[in-house]
Design a protein around this motif. Structure first.
Motif, PDB file in Angstrom:
ATOM      1  N   GLY A  32      17.353  13.133   3.566  1.00 39.88           N
ATOM      2  CA  GLY A  32      18.004  12.804   2.306  1.00 39.88           C
ATOM      3  C   GLY A  32      19.150  11.844   2.411  1.00 39.88           C
ATOM      4  O   GLY A  32      19.532  11.316   1.483  1.00 39.88           O
ATOM      5  N   ARG A  33      19.004  11.140   3.420  1.00 37.08           N
ATOM      6  CA  ARG A  33      20.024   9.987   3.873  1.00 37.08           C
ATOM      7  C   ARG A  33      19.325   8.584   3.293  1.00 37.08           C
ATOM      8  O   ARG A  33      18.501   8.390   3.983  1.00 37.08           O
ATOM      9  N   LEU A  34      20.217   7.819   2.545  1.00 43.76           N
ATOM     10  CA  LEU A  34      19.445   6.528   2.129  1.00 43.76           C
ATOM     11  C   LEU A  34      20.440   5.363   2.922  1.00 43.76           C
ATOM     12  O   LEU A  34      21.254   5.716   3.525  1.00 43.76           O
ATOM     13  N   PRO A  35      19.602   4.236   3.215  1.00 45.76           N
ATOM     14  CA  PRO A  35      20.363   3.084   3.595  1.00 45.76           C
ATOM     15  C   PRO A  35      21.777   2.992   3.153  1.00 45.76           C
ATOM     16  O   PRO A  35      22.068   3.208   1.816  1.00 45.76           O
ATOM     17  N   ARG A  36      22.637   2.348   3.982  1.00 47.02           N
ATOM     18  CA  ARG A  36      24.131   2.006   3.385  1.00 47.02           C
ATOM     19  C   ARG A  36      24.046   1.118   2.178  1.00 47.02           C
ATOM     20  O   ARG A  36      25.056   1.268   1.454  1.00 47.02           O
ATOM     21  N   TYR A  37      23.136   0.299   2.033  1.00 50.23           N
ATOM     22  CA  TYR A  37      23.174  -0.607   0.849  1.00 50.23           C
ATOM     23  C   TYR A  37      22.631  -0.052  -0.202  1.00 50.23           C
ATOM     24  O   TYR A  37      22.998  -0.553  -1.566  1.00 50.23           O
ATOM     25  N   ALA A  38      22.195   1.172  -0.397  1.00 56.69           N
ATOM     26  CA  ALA A  38      21.603   1.657  -1.353  1.00 56.69           C
ATOM     27  C   ALA A  38      22.666   2.162  -2.529  1.00 56.69           C
ATOM     28  O   ALA A  38      23.682   2.741  -2.155  1.00 56.69           O
ATOM     29  N   HIS A  39      22.608   1.822  -3.887  1.00 60.27           N
ATOM     30  CA  HIS A  39      23.601   1.996  -4.906  1.00 60.27           C
ATOM     31  C   HIS A  39      22.921   3.137  -5.586  1.00 60.27           C
ATOM     32  O   HIS A  39      22.043   3.185  -6.316  1.00 60.27           O
ATOM     33  N   GLY A  40      24.157   4.106  -5.871  1.00 60.77           N
ATOM     34  CA  GLY A  40      23.733   5.051  -6.779  1.00 60.77           C
ATOM     35  C   GLY A  40      22.838   6.176  -6.294  1.00 60.77           C
ATOM     36  O   GLY A  40      22.196   5.977  -5.240  1.00 60.77           O
ATOM     37  N   ALA A  41      22.621   7.387  -7.109  1.00 64.06           N
ATOM     38  CA  ALA A  41      22.007   8.360  -6.423  1.00 64.06           C
ATOM     39  C   ALA A  41      20.392   7.948  -6.952  1.00 64.06           C
ATOM     40  O   ALA A  41      20.252   7.215  -7.823  1.00 64.06           O
ATOM     41  N   GLY A  42      19.281   8.309  -6.254  1.00 65.30           N
ATOM     42  CA  GLY A  42      18.150   8.138  -6.424  1.00 65.30           C
ATOM     43  C   GLY A  42      17.200   9.026  -5.575  1.00 65.30           C
ATOM     44  O   GLY A  42      17.877   9.801  -4.796  1.00 65.30           O
ATOM     45  N   PRO A  43      16.000   8.878  -5.889  1.00 65.14           N
ATOM     46  CA  PRO A  43      14.877   9.816  -5.052  1.00 65.14           C
ATOM     47  C   PRO A  43      15.171   9.444  -3.627  1.00 65.14           C
ATOM     48  O   PRO A  43      15.063   8.662  -3.080  1.00 65.14           O
ATOM     49  N   THR A  44      15.132  10.560  -2.865  1.00 66.08           N
ATOM     50  CA  THR A  44      15.221  10.469  -1.367  1.00 66.08           C
ATOM     51  C   THR A  44      14.001  11.088  -0.660  1.00 66.08           C
ATOM     52  O   THR A  44      13.742  10.769   0.515  1.00 66.08           O
ATOM     53  N   SER A  45      12.894  11.655  -1.369  1.00 65.40           N
ATOM     54  CA  SER A  45      11.616  12.047  -0.840  1.00 65.40           C
ATOM     55  C   SER A  45      10.871  10.702  -0.254  1.00 65.40           C
ATOM     56  O   SER A  45      10.848   9.806  -1.370  1.00 65.40           O
ATOM     57  N   GLY A  46      10.590  10.808   0.778  1.00 64.85           N
ATOM     58  CA  GLY A  46       9.915   9.607   1.232  1.00 64.85           C
ATOM     59  C   GLY A  46      10.620   8.442   1.796  1.00 64.85           C
ATOM     60  O   GLY A  46      10.366   7.610   2.200  1.00 64.85           O
ATOM     61  N   HIS A  52       0.744  -1.210   0.100  1.00 67.67           N
ATOM     62  CA  HIS A  52      -0.133   0.066   0.046  1.00 67.67           C
ATOM     63  C   HIS A  52       0.900   1.123  -0.035  1.00 67.67           C
ATOM     64  O   HIS A  52       1.545   1.501   1.081  1.00 67.67           O
ATOM     65  N   GLU A  53       0.901   1.894  -0.910  1.00 70.80           N
ATOM     66  CA  GLU A  53       1.884   3.111  -1.231  1.00 70.80           C
ATOM     67  C   GLU A  53       1.165   4.366  -0.302  1.00 70.80           C
ATOM     68  O   GLU A  53      -0.183   4.718  -0.472  1.00 70.80           O
ATOM     69  N   VAL A  54       1.957   4.848   0.443  1.00 65.80           N
ATOM     70  CA  VAL A  54       1.593   6.030   1.280  1.00 65.80           C
ATOM     71  C   VAL A  54       2.365   7.048   0.898  1.00 65.80           C
ATOM     72  O   VAL A  54       3.517   7.063   0.381  1.00 65.80           O
ATOM     73  N   ARG A  55       1.853   8.482   1.152  1.00 65.46           N
ATOM     74  CA  ARG A  55       2.505   9.668   0.961  1.00 65.46           C
ATOM     75  C   ARG A  55       2.315  10.550   1.818  1.00 65.46           C
ATOM     76  O   ARG A  55       1.321  10.778   2.370  1.00 65.46           O
ATOM     77  N   PRO A  56       3.527  11.257   2.239  1.00 67.18           N
ATOM     78  CA  PRO A  56       3.350  12.205   3.250  1.00 67.18           C
ATOM     79  C   PRO A  56       2.212  13.370   3.200  1.00 67.18           C
ATOM     80  O   PRO A  56       1.895  13.681   1.888  1.00 67.18           O
ATOM     81  N   GLY A  57       1.511  13.379   4.319  1.00 66.62           N
ATOM     82  CA  GLY A  57       0.423  14.442   4.292  1.00 66.62           C
ATOM     83  C   GLY A  57      -0.975  13.809   3.893  1.00 66.62           C
ATOM     84  O   GLY A  57      -1.986  14.582   3.760  1.00 66.62           O
ATOM     85  N   GLU A  58      -0.978  12.679   3.267  1.00 70.72           N
ATOM     86  CA  GLU A  58      -2.227  12.075   2.707  1.00 70.72           C
ATOM     87  C   GLU A  58      -2.577  10.721   3.885  1.00 70.72           C
ATOM     88  O   GLU A  58      -2.097   9.797   3.779  1.00 70.72           O
ATOM     89  N   ARG A  59      -3.856  11.299   4.424  1.00 68.60           N
ATOM     90  CA  ARG A  59      -4.433  10.207   5.473  1.00 68.60           C
ATOM     91  C   ARG A  59      -4.859   9.193   4.705  1.00 68.60           C
ATOM     92  O   ARG A  59      -5.469   9.239   3.794  1.00 68.60           O
ATOM     93  N   PHE A  60      -4.884   8.163   5.818  1.00 69.03           N
ATOM     94  CA  PHE A  60      -5.624   6.701   5.043  1.00 69.03           C
ATOM     95  C   PHE A  60      -6.027   5.913   6.325  1.00 69.03           C
ATOM     96  O   PHE A  60      -5.610   6.237   7.346  1.00 69.03           O
TER      97      PHE A  60
END
Length: 272
Positions: free
Chosen positions: A133-147, A103-111
């Protein structure tokens, strides 16, 4: 100093049905110690209807594999968290054992939190953005950090009383504090007492903030900022083993108590 398990909570509806907030690596042991979360003697499914993930850190998600024998599993999280768990292989592994409903959730959207049969529970949740903006240590390469890191405000519609689960938070700006103002219980990131705690304990040079954790103490620390919430009970969780508040006789623990805050312990129960 008593040992503590990872930052996982169980959220009950008052009628014997439950949802989890995160699923730490020691979830299996925690479930064994909590009879309320056991299946009925003639049932194959525990009364756990879903898991709300705050991020994709292994300390918050490895326990999902302990639930792999469920017939189906409902998981709530952001698109970024889903992508990260797919990247590290945890989600595909889980999907090899059971049916995962994401179930995909988004900040600010109540469910509303739903039971496995699709019926609505009396609980609803609102994701709160908490990412540095910090991703887990295992994350490879740049990617979206929102959420990448969120918290949840969970409200019982029958009483209108709410709790916030915020085990990792990089900053508490005025907007976030305002979001917490109508909350009765705040379970908040207590990883570090001071920003340079790791350096003080010869554990490296990374600061608390660089790791995505707002320290407790100081003029801009979480304790002072959350002191504005006069009606909320502040409980610190997700405490690192370097944090002196773990010691019952420490001046830091006394300082916390004098401010009206406390720290979580295994098996703690809070009723709203």
């Amino acid at each position: 100093m008593a040992s503590r398990r990872s930052s996982t909570i169980a959220i009950g509806d008052g009628a014997g049905e439950w949802f989890l907030g995160n699923a730490g690596p020691d979830l299996d042991a925690a479930l064994r110690d909590c009879a309320l979360l056991w299946p009925e003697p003639d049932g194959s499914t525990a009364p756990i209807h879903g898991v709300l993930l705050t991020d994709a850190e292994l300390d918050h998600t490895l326990g999902l594999l302990s639930l792999r024998q469920a017939k189906e599993l409902h998981v709530y999280g952001t698109a970024t968290v889903r992508n990260l768990l797919s990247q590290c292989g945890l989600l595909p592994t889980l999907e090899s054992y059971t049916v995962v409903h994401w179930h995909e959730v988004r900040p600010g959207e109540r469910f509303t939190l739903h039971y496995r049969d699709g019926a609505a529970s009396p609980l609803w949740a609102e994701p709160l953005e908490a990412s540095s903006g910090r991703l887990p240590r295992y994350a490879h390469g740049a990617g979206p950090t929102s959420g990448a890191v969120i918290g949840y405000r969970i409200t019982d519609e029958r009483t209108a009383r709410a709790t916030v689960f915020l085990p990792s938070v990089a900053a508490l700006d005025a907007g976030v504090v305002e979001e917490l103002r109508e909350t009765h219980l705040v379970l908040v990131d207590g990883s570090f007492w001071v920003d340079d705690e790791m350096h003080r304990h010869n554990r490296g040079t990374a600061t608390a903030r660089s790791m995505g954790h707002l320290p407790i103490s100081g003029v801009d620390g979480s304790l002072r900022l959350l002191g504005q919430l006069t009606d909320a009970h502040i409980v610190y969780t997700h405490i690192n083993n370097t944090n002196p508040i773990l010691f019952e006789d420490s001046p830091e623990r006394a300082f916390l108590a004098n401010a009206g805050a406390s720290i979580a312990h295994d098996g703690a129960e809070y009723e709203l």
